[in-house]
Motif scaffolding. Structure first.
Motif, PDB file in Angstrom:
ATOM      1  N   ASN A  12      -4.366  -9.004  -0.707  1.00 37.43           N
ATOM      2  CA  ASN A  12      -3.287  -7.989  -0.778  1.00 37.43           C
ATOM      3  C   ASN A  12      -3.734  -6.996  -1.975  1.00 37.43           C
ATOM      4  N   ALA A  13      -4.208  -7.637  -3.015  1.00 39.98           N
ATOM      5  CA  ALA A  13      -4.514  -6.846  -4.119  1.00 39.98           C
ATOM      6  C   ALA A  13      -5.586  -6.008  -3.967  1.00 39.98           C
ATOM      7  N   GLY A  14      -6.609  -6.553  -3.288  1.00 37.83           N
ATOM      8  CA  GLY A  14      -7.611  -5.545  -2.873  1.00 37.83           C
ATOM      9  C   GLY A  14      -7.457  -4.515  -1.904  1.00 37.83           C
ATOM     10  N   VAL A  15      -6.537  -4.895  -1.067  1.00 39.69           N
ATOM     11  CA  VAL A  15      -6.307  -3.744  -0.134  1.00 39.69           C
ATOM     12  C   VAL A  15      -5.396  -2.707  -0.651  1.00 39.69           C
ATOM     13  N   ALA A  16      -4.426  -2.986  -1.729  1.00 33.58           N
ATOM     14  CA  ALA A  16      -3.787  -2.359  -2.435  1.00 33.58           C
ATOM     15  C   ALA A  16      -4.585  -1.365  -3.384  1.00 33.58           C
ATOM     16  N   LYS A  17      -5.511  -2.103  -4.134  1.00 32.84           N
ATOM     17  CA  LYS A  17      -6.511  -1.067  -4.890  1.00 32.84           C
ATOM     18  C   LYS A  17      -7.208  -0.162  -3.708  1.00 32.84           C
ATOM     19  N   ALA A  18      -7.707  -0.265  -2.591  1.00 32.00           N
ATOM     20  CA  ALA A  18      -8.460   0.427  -1.834  1.00 32.00           C
ATOM     21  C   ALA A  18      -7.659   1.500  -1.374  1.00 32.00           C
ATOM     22  N   LEU A  19      -6.216   1.389  -1.206  1.00 33.57           N
ATOM     23  CA  LEU A  19      -5.458   2.383  -0.580  1.00 33.57           C
ATOM     24  C   LEU A  19      -4.722   3.101  -1.675  1.00 33.57           C
ATOM     25  N   TRP A  20      -4.869   2.496  -2.969  1.00 36.24           N
ATOM     26  CA  TRP A  20      -4.043   3.452  -3.922  1.00 36.24           C
ATOM     27  C   TRP A  20      -2.546   3.256  -3.868  1.00 36.24           C
ATOM     28  N   VAL A  21      -2.127   1.934  -3.553  1.00 35.74           N
ATOM     29  CA  VAL A  21      -0.594   1.946  -3.621  1.00 35.74           C
ATOM     30  C   VAL A  21      -0.312   0.626  -4.206  1.00 35.74           C
ATOM     31  N   THR A  22       0.778   0.330  -4.485  1.00 34.71           N
ATOM     32  CA  THR A  22       1.175  -1.095  -5.126  1.00 34.71           C
ATOM     33  C   THR A  22       0.902  -2.284  -4.352  1.00 34.71           C
ATOM     34  N   GLU A  23       0.741  -3.433  -4.849  1.00 28.68           N
ATOM     35  CA  GLU A  23       0.570  -4.901  -4.102  1.00 28.68           C
ATOM     36  C   GLU A  23       1.730  -4.941  -3.442  1.00 28.68           C
ATOM     37  N   GLY A  24       3.216  -4.659  -3.795  1.00 22.96           N
ATOM     38  CA  GLY A  24       4.209  -4.853  -3.123  1.00 22.96           C
ATOM     39  C   GLY A  24       4.373  -4.116  -1.650  1.00 22.96           C
ATOM     40  N   THR A  25       3.921  -2.843  -1.815  1.00 21.86           N
ATOM     41  CA  THR A  25       3.958  -2.228  -0.568  1.00 21.86           C
ATOM     42  C   THR A  25       3.003  -2.684   0.337  1.00 21.86           C
ATOM     43  N   ILE A  26       1.835  -3.295   0.015  1.00 23.97           N
ATOM     44  CA  ILE A  26       0.844  -3.789   0.996  1.00 23.97           C
ATOM     45  C   ILE A  26       1.535  -5.233   1.533  1.00 23.97           C
ATOM     46  N   GLU A  27       2.434  -5.977   0.568  1.00 24.95           N
ATOM     47  CA  GLU A  27       3.088  -7.192   1.172  1.00 24.95           C
ATOM     48  C   GLU A  27       3.810  -6.745   2.205  1.00 24.95           C
ATOM     49  N   LYS A  28       4.586  -5.536   2.103  1.00 22.98           N
ATOM     50  CA  LYS A  28       5.498  -5.042   3.085  1.00 22.98           C
ATOM     51  C   LYS A  28       4.742  -5.038   4.537  1.00 22.98           C
ATOM     52  N   HIS A  29       3.555  -4.251   4.313  1.00 21.17           N
ATOM     53  CA  HIS A  29       2.863  -3.680   5.446  1.00 21.17           C
ATOM     54  C   HIS A  29       2.306  -5.110   6.175  1.00 21.17           C
ATOM     55  N   VAL A  30       1.902  -6.227   5.428  1.00 22.64           N
ATOM     56  CA  VAL A  30       1.347  -7.407   6.038  1.00 22.64           C
ATOM     57  C   VAL A  30       2.474  -8.167   6.720  1.00 22.64           C
ATOM     58  N   ARG A  31       3.706  -8.164   6.145  1.00 20.07           N
ATOM     59  CA  ARG A  31       4.863  -8.978   6.807  1.00 20.07           C
ATOM     60  C   ARG A  31       5.105  -8.087   8.136  1.00 20.07           C
ATOM     61  N   SER A  32       5.008  -6.776   8.152  1.00 18.12           N
ATOM     62  CA  SER A  32       5.367  -5.931   9.296  1.00 18.12           C
ATOM     63  C   SER A  32       4.273  -6.351  10.549  1.00 18.12           C
ATOM     64  N   ILE A  33       3.155  -6.392  10.053  1.00 22.82           N
ATOM     65  CA  ILE A  33       1.797  -6.609  10.752  1.00 22.82           C
ATOM     66  C   ILE A  33       1.996  -7.671  11.676  1.00 22.82           C
ATOM     67  N   LEU A  34       2.195  -8.875  10.884  1.00 21.39           N
ATOM     68  CA  LEU A  34       2.620 -10.270  11.375  1.00 21.39           C
ATOM     69  C   LEU A  34       3.765 -10.326  12.378  1.00 21.39           C
ATOM     70  N   THR A  35       4.824  -9.591  11.984  1.00 19.86           N
ATOM     71  CA  THR A  35       5.843  -9.690  12.865  1.00 19.86           C
ATOM     72  C   THR A  35       5.610  -8.923  14.160  1.00 19.86           C
ATOM     73  N   LYS A  36       5.034  -7.650  14.044  1.00 19.19           N
ATOM     74  CA  LYS A  36       4.829  -6.755  15.398  1.00 19.19           C
ATOM     75  C   LYS A  36       3.875  -7.480  16.270  1.00 19.19           C
ATOM     76  N   LEU A  37       2.477  -8.263  15.606  1.00 21.76           N
ATOM     77  CA  LEU A  37       1.709  -8.909  16.614  1.00 21.76           C
ATOM     78  C   LEU A  37       2.302 -10.082  16.951  1.00 21.76           C
ATOM     79  N   ASP A  38       3.417 -10.357  16.824  1.00 23.31           N
ATOM     80  CA  ASP A  38       4.174 -11.524  17.311  1.00 23.31           C
ATOM     81  C   ASP A  38       3.602 -12.915  17.123  1.00 23.31           C
ATOM     82  N   LEU A  39       2.936 -13.007  15.769  1.00 19.60           N
ATOM     83  CA  LEU A  39       2.157 -14.186  15.571  1.00 19.60           C
ATOM     84  C   LEU A  39       3.089 -15.464  15.095  1.00 19.60           C
TER      85      LEU A  39
END
Length: 226
Positions: free
Chosen positions: A177-204
C-alpha cells in the motif's frame, strides 16, 4: 474469389433446414456451382442418417429445426463432429447466438457459423464452403462483433473505477500500500480505502487480507491476458 467448378465436383454436400424454400434454394445454388448435393433433410435425425449413408464432405445445417426449433441443428452438428470428424460443418442461423457460436467453434477446425443473410452473397457463401472444407474456421462478422462485446461485458474489472484499476495494476507489480501510495502521490490511507473498495467490488471471499489481495491480483492478470 472465384473457384473452378471442376474443383468442387469432388465435394459432396448434405443440407438440413426445415424451410423447404431455403433448403431447395441452397441445393439448386450449390448444384449450379459444381457441388454434388447428396441429400436434403428437414430435421436433425434425418441429417444424421444422411451423413452416415452418404459420407459427405460438408454438412450445411440450420441451427434451429424441429421439433422444438431451438438447438436441434447444434446438437446434430455436435454429433456429426463426434461420429464423423472428417465432415466439415457450416451452421446457418437466422440470429446471432453467441453461446451457440462459442460452443460450436470450440469443437475444432473445419467449422463455420454464418447468418442466413450471408447466403445472398453467393460468391462469399461459396468461398466460405471451400474454406471450411479445406480446414478453415469461418465466423460471421456480426458474430465476431457480438463475441467481442460479450467479452467486454464479462470483464470482471469493469466494476472498478479508473483509479481503482491503477491501484490494482500497481498491486499486481507486487507493491505494498505504501509503494502504491508513493507511485500515485497520495496518502497510504487513501490507498487503503481504494484497496478495500477493490476487494468488495470484485466480490472476493471474506478471508484474510493478504489472501484477498492475491485473489485480486490474479483476477487482474487473468483479465489482462484474455
Amino acid at each position: 474469389m472465384a473457384f473452378e467448378a471442376s474443383a468442387a465436383l469432388r465435394r459432396t454436400v448434405v443440407i438440413a433446414d426445415d424451410d423447404v424454400l431455403l433448403r431447395e434454394g441452397l441445393a439448386s445454388l450449390l448444384d449450379r456451382h459444381g457441388f454434388n448435393v447428396t441429400g436434403l433433410a428437414d430435421d436433425g435425425t434425418h441429417l444424421l442418417d444422411l451423413v452416415e449413408k452418404t459420407a459427405p464432405d460438408i454438412a450445411v445445417v440450420d441451427i434451429r429445426m424441429p421439433p422444438t426449433h431451438t438447438t436441434e441443428g447444434l446438437a446434430a452438428a455436435r454429433e456429426i463432429r463426434l461420429r464423423f470428424p472428417k465432415v466439415a460443418i457450416l451452421v446457418l442461423s437466422a440470429f446471432v447466438e453467441v453461446e451457440h457460436a462459442i460452443e460450436l467453434l470450440a469443437s475444432g477446425e473445419r467449422i463455420g457459423y454464418l447468418l442466413k443473410t450471408r447466403v445472398t452473397d453467393v460468391e462469399e457463401f461459396i468461398e466460405t464452403l471451400h474454406r471450411v472444407h479445406d480446414g478453415g474456421t469461418v465466423v460471421d462478422p456480426a458474430v465476431v462483433q457480438e463475441l467481442v462485446a460479450a467479452h467486454r461485458r464479462k470483464d470482471p474489472l469493469d466494476v472498478l473505477s479508473p483509479r481503482e484499476r491503477e491501484v490494482l495494476a500497481l498491486m499486481a507489480e507486487g507493491r505494498s500500500n505504501a509503494g502504491v501510495a508513493k507511485a500515485l502521490w497520495v496518502t497510504e490511507g487513501t490507498i487503503e480505502k481504494h484497496v478495500r473498495s477493490i476487494l468488495t467490488k470484485l466480490d472476493l471471499p471474506e478471508t484474510d487480507e493478504t489472501h484477498r489481495r492475491v485473489l485480486a491480483v490474479l483476477t487482474f492478470l487473468e483479465a489482462a491476458s484474455s
